[in-house]
Design a protein around this motif. Sequence first.
Motif, mmCIF file in Angstrom:
data_model
loop_
_atom_site.group_PDB
_atom_site.id
_atom_site.type_symbol
_atom_site.label_atom_id
_atom_site.label_comp_id
_atom_site.label_asym_id
_atom_site.label_seq_id
_atom_site.Cartn_x
_atom_site.Cartn_y
_atom_site.Cartn_z
ATOM 1 N N GLY A 112 46.871 -0.092 22.809
ATOM 2 C CA GLY A 112 46.578 -0.986 23.790
ATOM 3 C C GLY A 112 45.858 -2.357 23.808
ATOM 4 N N SER A 113 44.693 -2.344 22.632
ATOM 5 C CA SER A 113 44.182 -3.875 22.423
ATOM 6 C C SER A 113 43.100 -3.217 21.117
ATOM 7 N N ALA A 114 42.302 -4.481 20.964
ATOM 8 C CA ALA A 114 41.406 -3.832 19.964
ATOM 9 C C ALA A 114 40.020 -2.725 20.433
ATOM 10 N N SER A 115 40.046 -2.825 21.157
ATOM 11 C CA SER A 115 39.251 -2.173 21.599
ATOM 12 C C SER A 115 39.465 -0.379 22.442
ATOM 13 N N GLY A 116 41.301 -0.618 22.026
ATOM 14 C CA GLY A 116 41.770 0.665 22.927
ATOM 15 C C GLY A 116 41.491 1.858 21.662
ATOM 16 N N TYR A 139 46.772 -2.133 17.107
ATOM 17 C CA TYR A 139 45.586 -2.846 16.725
ATOM 18 C C TYR A 139 45.338 -2.153 15.715
ATOM 19 N N ASN A 169 42.050 -8.800 13.619
ATOM 20 C CA ASN A 169 42.889 -7.855 14.461
ATOM 21 C C ASN A 169 44.243 -8.024 15.082
ATOM 22 N N THR A 171 48.166 -7.324 15.251
ATOM 23 C CA THR A 171 48.762 -6.404 15.570
ATOM 24 C C THR A 171 49.618 -5.777 14.146
#
Length: 203
Positions: A112-116, A139, A169, A171
């Motif tokens: 989803g994201s680097a903080s997912g 990520y 970060n 993907t």
Amino acid sequence: ISYMDNSGDSTVANMPSSATAGSTSSTSVTLSSTTPTRTGYTFSGWCNTATTEAGTKCNGGTTPNFTAGGDYGIDQNTVNATTLYATWTINTYSLTITFAGSGVSSVAVKSGSASGTTIGTVSTSGGSVSNLTYNTAYYLVPTFSTGYELDNWSNTGSYGTISSTSADNPTFTMGAGNGAVTITGKSSCTAISGYMQDFDSTA
């Protein structure tokens, strides 16, 4: 009976040819034993409707898939389908992460994201994260020791692509096979070249 790949994917191959189902008095026909192939997917059977679900069921999850080489019942009172549609299960693979240089303590693989959501984490001893879906971007989030930063990433496997070799970060998009990357860390302290000049007082 006609066979459709039901995907619009140009990588589908080995589709069986259409075949006559038999005489009108037949109650079943033996389907082609030819098994279609598709990059990143596994063939899971034939369905008599185009609206399908991955796995072992089709037609809203209530009708079993018909297997390659299996029997397909011909009963025109209940089913008037002379076209069968392939159903597919998307494959999952693993990503191996190795470490070079210094100062990288771990790499987390997130969706989803680097903080997912964290799918898995690999420490400096190396290892892999499994169950990563084909053609999906994940990520890569490293943790650095104090005083260290990223030098670069390298894609060391035969499958998958990394979006950047210089981003903290990036993907990694899974290919149709197990992937592998290497992360290299370096000191974030820049050495000063040259020497201090001597200062002399003059009268």
